[in-house]
Design a protein around this motif. Structure first.
Motif, PDB file in Angstrom:
ATOM      1  N   PHE A 122       9.421  -9.281   2.793  1.00  0.00           N
ATOM      2  CA  PHE A 122      10.865  -9.239   3.002  1.00  0.00           C
ATOM      3  C   PHE A 122      11.566 -10.353   2.228  1.00  0.00           C
ATOM      4  N   PHE A 123      11.052 -11.576   2.368  1.00  0.00           N
ATOM      5  CA  PHE A 123      11.754 -12.694   1.760  1.00  0.00           C
ATOM      6  C   PHE A 123      11.482 -12.804   0.264  1.00  0.00           C
ATOM      7  N   LEU A 163      12.918  -2.175  -0.715  1.00  0.00           N
ATOM      8  CA  LEU A 163      13.053  -3.637  -0.826  1.00  0.00           C
ATOM      9  C   LEU A 163      13.447  -4.060  -2.236  1.00  0.00           C
ATOM     10  N   TYR A 164      12.897  -3.368  -3.240  1.00  0.00           N
ATOM     11  CA  TYR A 164      13.226  -3.754  -4.614  1.00  0.00           C
ATOM     12  C   TYR A 164      14.659  -3.354  -4.961  1.00  0.00           C
ATOM     13  N   GLY A 165      15.104  -2.234  -4.351  1.00  0.00           N
ATOM     14  CA  GLY A 165      16.502  -1.854  -4.513  1.00  0.00           C
ATOM     15  C   GLY A 165      17.423  -2.869  -3.863  1.00  0.00           C
ATOM     16  N   VAL A 184       6.987  -1.766   1.780  1.00  0.00           N
ATOM     17  CA  VAL A 184       8.051  -2.286   0.922  1.00  0.00           C
ATOM     18  C   VAL A 184       9.317  -1.456   1.101  1.00  0.00           C
ATOM     19  N   ASN A 185       9.424  -0.837   2.260  1.00  0.00           N
ATOM     20  CA  ASN A 185      10.606  -0.036   2.567  1.00  0.00           C
ATOM     21  C   ASN A 185      11.034  -0.409   3.974  1.00  0.00           C
ATOM     22  N   LEU A 186      12.338  -0.549   4.198  1.00  0.00           N
ATOM     23  CA  LEU A 186      12.798  -1.041   5.494  1.00  0.00           C
ATOM     24  C   LEU A 186      12.365  -0.121   6.635  1.00  0.00           C
ATOM     25  N   ALA A 223      -0.274  -9.885   9.829  1.00  0.00           N
ATOM     26  CA  ALA A 223       0.606  -8.816   9.352  1.00  0.00           C
ATOM     27  C   ALA A 223       2.055  -9.293   9.371  1.00  0.00           C
ATOM     28  N   GLY A 224       2.419 -10.080  10.381  1.00  0.00           N
ATOM     29  CA  GLY A 224       3.769 -10.624  10.450  1.00  0.00           C
ATOM     30  C   GLY A 224       4.062 -11.486   9.226  1.00  0.00           C
ATOM     31  N   PHE A 225       3.076 -12.298   8.835  1.00  0.00           N
ATOM     32  CA  PHE A 225       3.289 -13.119   7.636  1.00  0.00           C
ATOM     33  C   PHE A 225       3.387 -12.259   6.386  1.00  0.00           C
ATOM     34  N   ALA A 226       2.637 -11.145   6.359  1.00  0.00           N
ATOM     35  CA  ALA A 226       2.743 -10.253   5.202  1.00  0.00           C
ATOM     36  C   ALA A 226       4.156  -9.685   5.111  1.00  0.00           C
TER      37      ALA A 226
END
Lengths: 166, 494
Positions: free
Chosen positions: B261-262, B191-193, B128-130, B253-256
């Motif tokens: 991300f989205f 991501l939440y930021g 959950v972090n870029l 994993a790509g779908f995760a």
């Protein structure tokens, strides 16, 4: 124009010119040397942004390490001077149009957006906060980077090894 | 620091995999003098133990909350996908024992790569972090490049690996550029930021560029059109167990990453399980276009294939398109449907690849004409392939039907009924090439009298393990509901 601006645009010119040569040049050895200039230019950019550690790392790792290896690789390769590499000859026009479009869009975006820029005042040394982040909040990415390097090393060794074992 | 220590306990599957990695590397070095078969047995045994332990450790309820200073979300999505990755790796390892292409190959690096890539898939699914997203994606990619080029004396394998590296390097570079722009827009890597910053202020056209660039990186991983060009060549050039792994693990994993991300980064959850885009860009259209193009192109191209691995490559592209329908629904049901699909897809697609491996063992070919007359040689294998293919088609009562049903239901729920209709039409097109394979196996006469097939005990066990979930999927509707329900529990740090 201040002295800093002169240096900045000088670095830009060196970077762009040498990068163009890397892409368009026909002699692999010359291209590799041109890449040195490009990467040093990037290091100069980091200096301008006040990222002292990054600039040092860029010079040490990219210029000192990776490029030296690259040059070794190029020079130790047999008959490298006779090698004709096919760059720039195919699809010049569509390529130029696509690159120009991407460039135009990027310039437009960069100019139109109100970037979340931080004014940190006079640049200070960044190595201490970086080090603290790497063993603090960014501990996990730091460790994962070592796994990535380990597996890349193993893979590289495996792919080039001669089959000796029965 | 205390946060890191507290996180370790909930990081057990990954730690077990890393421990197993260290053990197999040392074991490989220590047994250099052994015979190939003996060291192979030891390494495979150790790896199986590590993967099995990670599988067991990853079962159970997810802890909730985030790990390592908001790097990894320990939520339902990760909770469901962790065992899925471990299971995929276990099947891949067992497949590699039976694949003719890997006969006599050294296993030391293969098992090390498999352990690394499995752990990296888990990191990817939890990111959950870029920075974490990029780094875990890159680890998966680098390990995959090497796995594809594993047979370094084979030209096809080399070519596939090179193509994969070139496409992969460009896509991750493009994605990284997008992520850096996003960081510039929002000033945070979390991501939440990112979500909070975008909710506070619309980002305008720059966000569209970011989305396109990031979609390139994720699209490469899930093999969505137009980022799919590597897929058929890589699937053909890699050894079949690796192909099977790539078609399931990195895709899931790509779908995760796509969901994280989205849905966590640029959308805000609403009250009734729906999500609304933030930042002033309605990205639902982007996903819909990707879904339609991917499904249609994948299925139409698959019709023309004469090579089984290429056919399955295009089939996997088409399935990615179908799964994208779930992502376009912008709802919790959509997320649940995606994950359920991925779980079922594991069994049906790995099953089809197992049959490909077993057929290749006796015929030495991946061409479709090599499958002629298999009904006479092995009715059992033909029936098993039939079940896998019917499941891939989405014919009831096989599990694949439920996978598609959930996805289409999520689309209808989100008032995207026409998209579901496009999906159903595509399934009809897909039936043509799946049935073509079955017709060749069951109806076409083979070349003269060929000996009957003999399976090893391992083959039988693998076939049974893969056929069963496809057949009895109908009995475990409750379990599927539960998987879907758990996966919908996304970590939400407002």
């Amino acid at each position: 124009m201040t002295a800093a601006q002169v240096v900045f645009y000088g670095a830009c010119l060196v970077m762009l010119g040498s990068a163009l040569y890397v892409v368009l040049g026909r002699n692999l050895v010359h291209c590799a040397f041109a890449l040195v200039a490009t990467l040093v230019g990037v290091a100069a950019f980091y200096v301008f942004l006040g990222a002292d550690f990054l600039a040092g790392a860029q010079v040490l790792i990219y210029v000192g390490g990776i490029l030296t290896l690259l040059l070794f690789g190029v020079m130790l390769t047999n008959r490298i001077y006779d090698l004709k590499i096919s760059t720039g000859a195919v699809q010049v026009f569509p390529g130029a149009v696509a690159a120009g479009l991407v460039f135009a869009v990027l310039v437009w975006i960069i100019r139109s957006v109100d970037w979340n820029a931080m004014d940190t005042g006079a640049p200070g040394p960044t190595s201490e906060p970086l080090g603290k982040l790497l063993i603090g909040d960014y501990l996990l990415p730091f460790e994962i980077a070592s796994v990535l390097l380990l597996i890349a090393l193993m893979g590289a060794a495996m792919l080039v090894r001669r089959r000796t074992r029965p | 620091m205390s946060d890191a220590l507290a996180s370790l306990g909930r990081f057990l599957p990954e730690l077990l995999l890393m421990g197993a990695l260290a053990v197999v590397i040392v074991a490989d070095l220590a047994t250099q003098a052994w015979s190939l078969a003996r060291s192979r047995n030891l390494l495979v045994g150790l790896t199986l133990a590590g993967l099995g332990a990670a599988f067991v450790a990853s079962l159970g309820e997810p802890g909730g909350g985030s790990l390592f200073a908001s790097m990894i979300a320990d939520d339902g999505l990760l909770g469901v996908l962790r065992p899925l990755f471990a299971l995929t790796a276990i099947f891949t390892l067992l497949f590699s024992l039976r694949a003719k292409e890997l006969d006599g190959a050294r296993m030391g690096e293969m098992v090390a790569l498999l352990l690394t890539v499995t752990a990296a898939l888990m990191w990817m699914a939890g990111s959950v972090n870029l920075v974490m997203i990029y780094l875990s994606l890159e680890t998966v990619s680098v390990a995959s490049y090497i796995m594809v080029g594993y047979r370094s004396s084979d030209r096809l394998s080399n070519e596939a690996s090179l193509k994969y590296i070139l496409f992969g390097a460009v896509s991750t570079g493009v994605m990284l550029f997008g992520l850096s722009l996003l960081y510039g827009l929002t000033g945070t890597l979390d991501l939440y930021g990112v979500r909070a910053a975008l909710a506070a202020e619309d980002a305008g056209p720059a966000l569209i560029l970011v989305l396109l660039l990031v979609a390139g990186g994720i699209g490469f991983k899930i093999a969505a059109v137009p980022f799919h060009f590597w897929c058929p060549d890589v699937y053909t050039g890699a050894s079949t167990p690796v192909t099977a792994f790539l078609s399931v693990g990195p895709k899931a994993a790509g779908f995760a990453v796509l969901i994280r991300f989205f849905y966590s980064g640029i959308a805000q959850p609403g009250a009734d399980g729906t999500f609304a885009a933030v930042g002033g860009v309605d990205w639902q259209g982007l996903i819909i276009v990707l879904a339609v193009v991917t499904m249609t192109l994948g299925n139409v191209a698959a019709l023309l294939q004469t090579n089984m691995k290429r056919l399955l490559a295009y089939s996997s592209i088409a399935h990615a398109g179908t799964i994208l329908i779930g992502a376009a629904a912008l709802s919790s049901e959509g997320i649940g449907a995606i994950v359920t699909y991925l779980v079922i897809y594991l069994f049906m697609n790995l099953g089809a690849f197992l049959v490909v491996i077993l057929v290749h063992r006796v015929t030495g070919t991946f061409e479709l004409e090599g499958y002629a007359g298999f009904w006479k040689r092995s009715p059992l294998l033909t029936v098993a392939m039939g079940i896998f293919l019917f499941s891939l088609m989405g014919i009831p009562p096989f599990a694949g039907f439920f996978a598609k049903l959930y996805v289409f239901a999520a689309a209808v729920e989100a008032e995207l009924g026409w998209l579901a209709v496009v999906g159903v039409l595509n399934s009809a097109v897909a039936a043509f090439y799946y049935i073509k394979v079955l017709r060749i196996m069951a109806v076409d006469p083979g070349d003269g009298e060929l000996p009957a097939l003999r399976f090893s005990r391992l083959d039988g066990a693998l076939l049974l393990a893969l056929v069963t979930p496809n057949v009895v999927g109908i009995l475990f509707g409750g379990a599927l509901e539960q998987i879907s329900e758990i996966a919908q529990r996304l970590l939400d740090l407002a």
